[in-house]
Write a protein that holds these residues in place. Structure first.
Motif, PDB file in Angstrom:
ATOM      1  N   ASP A  96       0.825  -1.208   0.000  1.00 43.11           N
ATOM      2  CA  ASP A  96       0.000   0.000   0.000  1.00 43.11           C
ATOM      3  C   ASP A  96       0.862   1.261   0.000  1.00 43.11           C
ATOM      4  O   ASP A  96       0.573   2.236  -0.716  1.00 43.11           O
ATOM      5  CB  ASP A  96      -0.923   0.003   1.221  1.00 43.11           C
ATOM      6  CG  ASP A  96      -2.043  -1.019   1.108  1.00 43.11           C
ATOM      7  OD1 ASP A  96      -2.264  -1.530  -0.004  1.00 43.11           O
ATOM      8  OD2 ASP A  96      -2.676  -1.309   2.141  1.00 43.11           O
ATOM      9  N   GLU A  97       1.919   1.261   0.814  1.00 42.55           N
ATOM     10  CA  GLU A  97       2.817   2.428   0.891  1.00 42.55           C
ATOM     11  C   GLU A  97       3.514   2.663  -0.445  1.00 42.55           C
ATOM     12  O   GLU A  97       3.615   3.805  -0.922  1.00 42.55           O
ATOM     13  CB  GLU A  97       3.855   2.212   1.991  1.00 42.55           C
ATOM     14  CG  GLU A  97       3.289   2.175   3.400  1.00 42.55           C
ATOM     15  CD  GLU A  97       3.336   3.543   4.061  1.00 42.55           C
ATOM     16  OE1 GLU A  97       3.643   4.534   3.368  1.00 42.55           O
ATOM     17  OE2 GLU A  97       3.063   3.609   5.275  1.00 42.55           O
TER      18      GLU A  97
ATOM     19  N   ALA B 216       1.219   3.925  -3.334  1.00 38.92           N
ATOM     20  CA  ALA B 216       0.816   5.328  -3.222  1.00 38.92           C
ATOM     21  C   ALA B 216       1.823   6.265  -3.859  1.00 38.92           C
ATOM     22  O   ALA B 216       1.490   7.399  -4.217  1.00 38.92           O
ATOM     23  CB  ALA B 216       0.621   5.697  -1.750  1.00 38.92           C
ATOM     24  N   ARG B 217       3.072   5.795  -4.029  1.00 36.64           N
ATOM     25  CA  ARG B 217       4.134   6.656  -4.563  1.00 36.64           C
ATOM     26  C   ARG B 217       4.684   6.180  -5.904  1.00 36.64           C
ATOM     27  O   ARG B 217       5.446   6.903  -6.544  1.00 36.64           O
ATOM     28  CB  ARG B 217       5.303   6.717  -3.559  1.00 36.64           C
ATOM     29  CG  ARG B 217       4.941   7.252  -2.176  1.00 36.64           C
ATOM     30  CD  ARG B 217       4.736   8.740  -2.165  1.00 36.64           C
ATOM     31  NE  ARG B 217       5.934   9.483  -2.485  1.00 36.64           N
ATOM     32  CZ  ARG B 217       6.768   9.978  -1.559  1.00 36.64           C
ATOM     33  NH1 ARG B 217       6.519   9.791  -0.271  1.00 36.64           N
ATOM     34  NH2 ARG B 217       7.832  10.680  -1.923  1.00 36.64           N
TER      35      ARG B 217
ATOM     36  N   ASP C 189       4.047   3.475  -9.634  1.00 38.22           N
ATOM     37  CA  ASP C 189       3.082   2.848 -10.527  1.00 38.22           C
ATOM     38  C   ASP C 189       3.356   1.358 -10.637  1.00 38.22           C
ATOM     39  O   ASP C 189       4.523   0.929 -10.637  1.00 38.22           O
ATOM     40  CB  ASP C 189       3.159   3.474 -11.929  1.00 38.22           C
ATOM     41  CG  ASP C 189       2.785   4.944 -11.922  1.00 38.22           C
ATOM     42  OD1 ASP C 189       1.887   5.324 -11.138  1.00 38.22           O
ATOM     43  OD2 ASP C 189       3.401   5.716 -12.689  1.00 38.22           O
TER      44      ASP C 189
END
Length: 257
Positions: A26-27, A30-31, A33
């Motif tokens: 998830d982390e 979020a940053r 692709d």
């Protein structure tokens, strides 16, 4: 026709318990692709590694030589569907000090076996010929032969914006075998890393960004010096287990610390 592809990267590896993977994923998502080939659970990565009778490439890794290399044939996807015309990659991966360099060419599996197992020159585009000749010379001079196979399910993420060139991979269910090296062979593959652990790699052209190293620190991720090839060699008793070998009880040991 594809030309020779080359990569120069810094790589950092971690072992991560499977129960931490969703939070890590998830982390990262979020940053970064998702890799275009890695959606919906990722893709298979299968590699046949070549070495000498006395496992020269294996020992170069274990002894930490500043310059070391290995030769492999790699397939991305479902190995059971591999046939003579399936695209595979013949690759030399080498380490020069702290930089990992990879050079590879794509060709049909039939042609890769002719080159690496049959030790015969194959017809290639002029831009690839020098590399193919290097592969053939390496195989012939060192009398290389297939020694181990590894396979795993990979999720991959690529950097965006300021993080172009960054790549993070999450490799699950790392398996291997020490015989029947045809990708599509109906052969048993055994777990060589405990199923409850994934191998996570950060790969960057220049440096790993601070947000990613901070994430690793927050999640208490410890850098490891692990080689899937060496792990496979040791798991099947081809060499004594080194200090870098991942024991089956490593997860319990870490939770106890």
């Amino acid at each position: 026709m594809r030309s020779l592809r080359s990569f120069n990267r810094y790589e950092i590896k971690y072992l991560v318990p499977s129960d931490q993977i969703p939070a890590l994923r998830d982390e990262i998502a979020a940053r970064m692709d998702a890799d275009s080939h890695g959606a919906e659970g990722g893709y298979g990565v299968w590699s046949t590694y070549y070495d000498t009778r006395d496992l020269r490439f294996y020992w170069e890794k274990i002894e930490g030589l500043k310059f070391r290399r290995k030769l492999r044939v790699r397939h991305y996807g479902d190995r059971t569907n591999v046939g003579d015309d399936t695209e595979v990659h013949v690759e030399i991966k080498q380490r020069v000090n702290r930089v990992t360099q990879k050079r590879r060419v794509s060709m049909p599996y039939r042609m890769a076996r002719e080159l690496c197992d049959g030790r015969r020159m194959v017809e290639r585009d002029p831009s690839e010929r020098a590399f193919v000749e290097e592969v053939l010379e390496l195989i012939s001079l060192l009398d290389l032969r297939p020694v181990a196979m590894t396979g795993y399910q990979r999720e991959a993420f690529v950097g965006r914006d300021a993080d172009v060139g960054l790549r993070v991979t999450l490799d699950h269910r790392v398996r291997g075998r020490d015989r029947d090296f045809d990708f599509a062979a109906d052969a048993e593959n055994r777990l060589i890393v405990p199923a409850r652990l994934s191998v996570v790699e950060f790969k960057a052209n220049e440096r790993v960004p601070y947000w990613l190293t901070d994430l690793a620190a927050r999640m208490n991720m410890s850098v490891v010096r692990v080689s899937k090839y060496c792990q496979s060699v040791e798991a099947f008793g081809r060499a004594p287990r080194s200090i870098f070998h991942i024991p089956e009880n490593i997860a319990e040991e870490r939770h106890a610390l």
